[in-house]
Design a protein around this motif. Structure first.
Motif, PDB file in Angstrom:
ATOM      1  N   ALA A   4       3.110  -8.828   3.991  1.00  0.00           N
ATOM      2  CA  ALA A   4       2.488  -7.882   3.063  1.00  0.00           C
ATOM      3  C   ALA A   4       1.463  -8.640   2.225  1.00  0.00           C
ATOM      4  CB  ALA A   4       3.540  -7.241   2.156  1.00  0.00           C
ATOM      5  N   LEU A   5       0.495  -7.912   1.708  1.00  0.00           N
ATOM      6  CA  LEU A   5      -0.525  -8.485   0.827  1.00  0.00           C
ATOM      7  C   LEU A   5      -0.292  -8.006  -0.606  1.00  0.00           C
ATOM      8  CD1 LEU A   5      -3.797  -7.790   2.888  1.00  0.00           C
ATOM      9  CD2 LEU A   5      -2.258  -9.752   3.079  1.00  0.00           C
ATOM     10  N   ALA A   6      -0.709  -8.834  -1.573  1.00  0.00           N
ATOM     11  CA  ALA A   6      -0.624  -8.443  -2.990  1.00  0.00           C
ATOM     12  C   ALA A   6      -1.737  -9.123  -3.767  1.00  0.00           C
ATOM     13  CB  ALA A   6       0.735  -8.816  -3.577  1.00  0.00           C
ATOM     14  N   GLY A   7      -2.124  -8.516  -4.879  1.00  0.00           N
ATOM     15  CA  GLY A   7      -3.139  -9.113  -5.739  1.00  0.00           C
ATOM     16  C   GLY A   7      -4.519  -9.107  -5.104  1.00  0.00           C
ATOM     17  N   ASP A   8      -5.331 -10.114  -5.444  1.00  0.00           N
ATOM     18  CA  ASP A   8      -6.710 -10.163  -4.974  1.00  0.00           C
ATOM     19  C   ASP A   8      -6.824 -10.335  -3.473  1.00  0.00           C
ATOM     20  OD1 ASP A   8      -7.686  -9.778  -7.486  1.00  0.00           O
ATOM     21  OD2 ASP A   8      -8.403 -11.815  -7.806  1.00  0.00           O
ATOM     22  N   ALA A   9      -5.765 -10.754  -2.798  1.00  0.00           N
ATOM     23  CA  ALA A   9      -5.795 -10.802  -1.336  1.00  0.00           C
ATOM     24  C   ALA A   9      -5.852  -9.403  -0.745  1.00  0.00           C
ATOM     25  CB  ALA A   9      -4.574 -11.543  -0.797  1.00  0.00           C
ATOM     26  N   ALA A  10      -5.423  -8.397  -1.511  1.00  0.00           N
ATOM     27  CA  ALA A  10      -5.410  -7.008  -1.047  1.00  0.00           C
ATOM     28  C   ALA A  10      -6.570  -6.193  -1.602  1.00  0.00           C
ATOM     29  CB  ALA A  10      -4.094  -6.336  -1.438  1.00  0.00           C
ATOM     30  N   HIS A  11      -7.062  -6.535  -2.798  1.00  0.00           N
ATOM     31  CA  HIS A  11      -8.077  -5.688  -3.438  1.00  0.00           C
ATOM     32  C   HIS A  11      -8.830  -6.449  -4.512  1.00  0.00           C
ATOM     33  CE1 HIS A  11      -5.125  -5.529  -6.707  1.00  0.00           C
ATOM     34  NE2 HIS A  11      -4.225  -5.184  -5.803  1.00  0.00           N
ATOM     35  N   ASN A  12     -10.102  -6.094  -4.694  1.00  0.00           N
ATOM     36  CA  ASN A  12     -10.926  -6.581  -5.810  1.00  0.00           C
ATOM     37  C   ASN A  12     -11.618  -5.379  -6.440  1.00  0.00           C
ATOM     38  OD1 ASN A  12     -12.286  -9.279  -3.764  1.00  0.00           O
ATOM     39  ND2 ASN A  12     -10.242  -9.086  -4.612  1.00  0.00           N
ATOM     40  N   VAL A  13     -11.737  -5.370  -7.771  1.00  0.00           N
ATOM     41  CA  VAL A  13     -12.489  -4.327  -8.470  1.00  0.00           C
ATOM     42  C   VAL A  13     -13.440  -5.003  -9.450  1.00  0.00           C
ATOM     43  CG1 VAL A  13     -10.658  -2.607  -8.248  1.00  0.00           C
ATOM     44  CG2 VAL A  13     -10.733  -4.067 -10.283  1.00  0.00           C
ATOM     45  N   HIS A  14     -14.409  -4.236  -9.943  1.00  0.00           N
ATOM     46  CA  HIS A  14     -15.350  -4.758 -10.939  1.00  0.00           C
ATOM     47  C   HIS A  14     -14.592  -5.057 -12.233  1.00  0.00           C
ATOM     48  CE1 HIS A  14     -18.867  -5.088 -13.544  1.00  0.00           C
ATOM     49  NE2 HIS A  14     -19.629  -5.096 -12.467  1.00  0.00           N
TER      50      HIS A  14
ATOM     51  N   GLN B 173       5.334  -6.028  -9.131  1.00  0.00           N
ATOM     52  CA  GLN B 173       6.435  -5.200  -9.628  1.00  0.00           C
ATOM     53  C   GLN B 173       6.841  -4.155  -8.600  1.00  0.00           C
ATOM     54  OE1 GLN B 173       7.991  -4.917 -13.319  1.00  0.00           O
ATOM     55  NE2 GLN B 173       9.327  -4.528 -11.571  1.00  0.00           N
ATOM     56  N   ALA B 174       5.847  -3.490  -7.987  1.00  0.00           N
ATOM     57  CA  ALA B 174       6.146  -2.424  -7.024  1.00  0.00           C
ATOM     58  C   ALA B 174       6.841  -2.975  -5.782  1.00  0.00           C
ATOM     59  CB  ALA B 174       4.853  -1.704  -6.632  1.00  0.00           C
ATOM     60  N   LEU B 175       6.369  -4.121  -5.266  1.00  0.00           N
ATOM     61  CA  LEU B 175       6.992  -4.694  -4.077  1.00  0.00           C
ATOM     62  C   LEU B 175       8.422  -5.141  -4.376  1.00  0.00           C
ATOM     63  CD1 LEU B 175       6.869  -5.584  -1.166  1.00  0.00           C
ATOM     64  CD2 LEU B 175       5.715  -7.684  -1.897  1.00  0.00           C
ATOM     65  N   ALA B 176       8.620  -5.780  -5.530  1.00  0.00           N
ATOM     66  CA  ALA B 176       9.968  -6.209  -5.909  1.00  0.00           C
ATOM     67  C   ALA B 176      10.900  -5.004  -6.067  1.00  0.00           C
ATOM     68  CB  ALA B 176       9.918  -7.024  -7.199  1.00  0.00           C
ATOM     69  N   ASP B 177      10.395  -3.908  -6.648  1.00  0.00           N
ATOM     70  CA  ASP B 177      11.222  -2.710  -6.828  1.00  0.00           C
ATOM     71  C   ASP B 177      11.620  -2.108  -5.484  1.00  0.00           C
ATOM     72  OD1 ASP B 177      11.076  -2.973  -9.555  1.00  0.00           O
ATOM     73  OD2 ASP B 177       9.574  -1.394  -9.842  1.00  0.00           O
ATOM     74  N   VAL B 178      10.666  -2.026  -4.547  1.00  0.00           N
ATOM     75  CA  VAL B 178      10.958  -1.460  -3.227  1.00  0.00           C
ATOM     76  C   VAL B 178      12.020  -2.291  -2.525  1.00  0.00           C
ATOM     77  CG1 VAL B 178       9.987  -1.174  -0.904  1.00  0.00           C
ATOM     78  CG2 VAL B 178       8.766  -0.251  -2.875  1.00  0.00           C
TER      79      VAL B 178
ATOM     80  N   ARG C  73       5.657  -0.274   4.054  1.00  0.00           N
ATOM     81  CA  ARG C  73       4.682   0.822   4.059  1.00  0.00           C
ATOM     82  C   ARG C  73       4.838   1.718   2.836  1.00  0.00           C
ATOM     83  NH1 ARG C  73       5.639   1.305  10.426  1.00  0.00           N
ATOM     84  NH2 ARG C  73       3.918  -0.035  11.118  1.00  0.00           N
ATOM     85  N   ARG C  74       6.054   1.821   2.327  1.00  0.00           N
ATOM     86  CA  ARG C  74       6.267   2.561   1.087  1.00  0.00           C
ATOM     87  C   ARG C  74       5.520   1.874  -0.062  1.00  0.00           C
ATOM     88  NH1 ARG C  74      12.364   2.961  -0.065  1.00  0.00           N
ATOM     89  NH2 ARG C  74      12.234   3.911   2.007  1.00  0.00           N
ATOM     90  N   TYR C  75       5.640   0.558  -0.126  1.00  0.00           N
ATOM     91  CA  TYR C  75       4.893  -0.228  -1.116  1.00  0.00           C
ATOM     92  C   TYR C  75       3.389  -0.045  -0.924  1.00  0.00           C
ATOM     93  CZ  TYR C  75       2.266  -4.482  -2.298  1.00  0.00           C
ATOM     94  OH  TYR C  75       1.300  -5.360  -2.726  1.00  0.00           O
ATOM     95  N   GLU C  76       2.912  -0.120   0.314  1.00  0.00           N
ATOM     96  CA  GLU C  76       1.481   0.003   0.602  1.00  0.00           C
ATOM     97  C   GLU C  76       0.940   1.350   0.130  1.00  0.00           C
ATOM     98  OE1 GLU C  76      -1.375  -0.781   4.443  1.00  0.00           O
ATOM     99  OE2 GLU C  76       0.417   0.440   4.746  1.00  0.00           O
TER     100      GLU C  76
ATOM    101  N   ALA D  53      -2.891   3.898  -3.481  1.00  0.00           N
ATOM    102  CA  ALA D  53      -3.332   5.060  -4.247  1.00  0.00           C
ATOM    103  C   ALA D  53      -3.782   4.650  -5.647  1.00  0.00           C
ATOM    104  CB  ALA D  53      -2.206   6.086  -4.331  1.00  0.00           C
ATOM    105  N   ALA D  54      -2.996   3.781  -6.291  1.00  0.00           N
ATOM    106  CA  ALA D  54      -3.335   3.349  -7.649  1.00  0.00           C
ATOM    107  C   ALA D  54      -4.618   2.519  -7.668  1.00  0.00           C
ATOM    108  CB  ALA D  54      -2.180   2.548  -8.241  1.00  0.00           C
TER     109      ALA D  54
END
Length: 377
Positions: free
Chosen positions: A270-280, A295-300, A317-320, A325-326
């Motif tokens: 699975a990917l998390a953080g900037d490895a998965a997404h970048n925003v302005h 937090q979401a991955l640990a909760d799942v 996939r539930r985490y993804e 979406a967020a």
């Protein structure tokens, strides 16, 4: 004797360490891969993060929140347009102690490193190890993401961030300030506590202006900042080196998948953080998004059925779905603002400043946006 690990985290930055501590709290055995022989930076790290209430609560639960002198509460926020548009936020209006906290990166990294050192369920290693799940937290330039065959859809902005620290003639008053102008998007983030007069600077400027700005003397650069900030904090003095990096909007095509099998067991990822997404960075939400991933991955994984592996693709996939979406919503918001304020034609100036004035008077909408940014959704 060989160690048996449940999870291997590639990347020992802030998101990677936070995730390791969350998983270890659920008695999972974690290998945290740290790049071997990472050289010490030649200059002090000038970055600072705006962390919201959700991020603070998460880090406090891991006993990793920095001391007060390294986490300055933001009581007020002012955003000024390039004409007469303006938006103001106030912690008292939102009935909270602070809108956000401006946190020194080195101080936060040190607290997390200390927590990892005293967590027996986490072992720092120099190379990836076999585990049922590999989580990639290597940042935007991740090599493991490419190794797993994941496309990273990058839309580069014609902007670079220029960051530094300033000593100001007047105290910051625990106010985060932001100016949208033809020169770019300038942010002053308060540092050194309630009575401080230092700020962290993030200036998003057109890429063809970067070399000239970086080539200015400290005094000339400070004068440029004083003019761009409309003299709000008086005379300015640089108290750190300048750093710069390109800005982009990016997201991975897949955030989880099945890796090569080892014996009978698949080694999923699975990917998390900037490895998965970048925003302005204009909304200051980059690290908040990454910590929310952790937090979401640990909760799942914590809520999984006892018979499911931590690498079960249904869980991943539930985490993804949850995090995509967020992140999509935040990416659309920041990209829309960046595009709106990059247009210098007269009608666009009128439209955006009129929009800012309408938003300032919107009541419920302004409150909703503020609480979303604070992580109080």
């Amino acid at each position: 004797m060989a160690q048996n690990f449940d999870i291997c985290i590639r990347g020992a930055g802030i998101v990677g360490k936070t995730l390791a501590l969350l998983l270890a709290r659920d008695r999972l055995k974690v290998a945290l891969v740290q790049a071997p022989g990472t050289p010490s930076p030649a200059v002090a790290d000038v970055r600072a993060y705006a962390l919201n209430m959700a991020s603070r609560q998460l880090l406090e639960s891991l006993r990793s929140w920095p001391d007060a002198e390294h986490a300055t509460a933001v009581k007020h926020m002012q955003v000024l347009g390039d004409r007469d548009g303006a938006v103001h936020f106030d912690a008292a209006d939102q009935r909270v102690d602070a809108l956000a906290w401006i946190v020194d990166v080195p101080a936060l990294e040190a607290r997390l490193a200390e927590a990892v050192r005293y967590q027996p369920q986490v072992e720092v290693v120099d190379a990836p190890v076999s585990a049922a799940l590999t989580v990639v937290c290597e940042g935007r330039a991740s090599s493991t993401r490419a190794e797993f065959g994941v496309d990273f859809d990058v839309t580069p902005y014609a902007q670079h961030a220029v960051a530094t620290r300033l000593r100001c003639e007047r105290p910051h008053g625990q106010t985060a300030r932001q100016w949208f102008s033809a020169d770019g998007i300038l942010a002053f983030l308060p540092l050194e506590g309630a009575e401080g007069n230092s700020v962290a600077v993030v200036w998003s400027v057109m890429q063809d202006h970067v070399d000239s700005l970086m080539g200015l003397s400290p005094e000339a650069f400070a004068e440029k900042l004083r003019a761009a900030s409309q003299g709000d904090l008086g005379a300015l003095t640089l108290c750190a080196e300048r750093a710069t990096w390109p800005l982009q909007l990016a997201t991975a095509s897949r955030w989880c998948g099945m890796g090569p099998a080892a014996g009978k067991n698949p080694r999923n990822w699975a990917l998390a953080g900037d490895a998965a997404h970048n925003v302005h960075p204009l909304a200051g939400q980059g690290l908040n998004l990454g910590l929310a991933d952790a937090q979401a991955l640990a909760d799942v994984l914590q809520r999984r059925d006892y018979w499911r592996s931590v690498g079960d693709l249904r869980l991943l996939r539930r985490y993804e779905r949850e995090r995509k979406a967020a992140v999509l919503a935040m990416g659309l918001a920041t990209d829309g603002l960046q595009q709106l304020f990059s247009r210098q034609e007269g009608p666009w100036q009128s439209l955006r400043n009129l929009g800012m004035k309408g938003f300032e008077r919107s009541g419920w909408l302004k409150t909703f946006v503020a609480r979303q940014a604070m992580g109080m959704n």
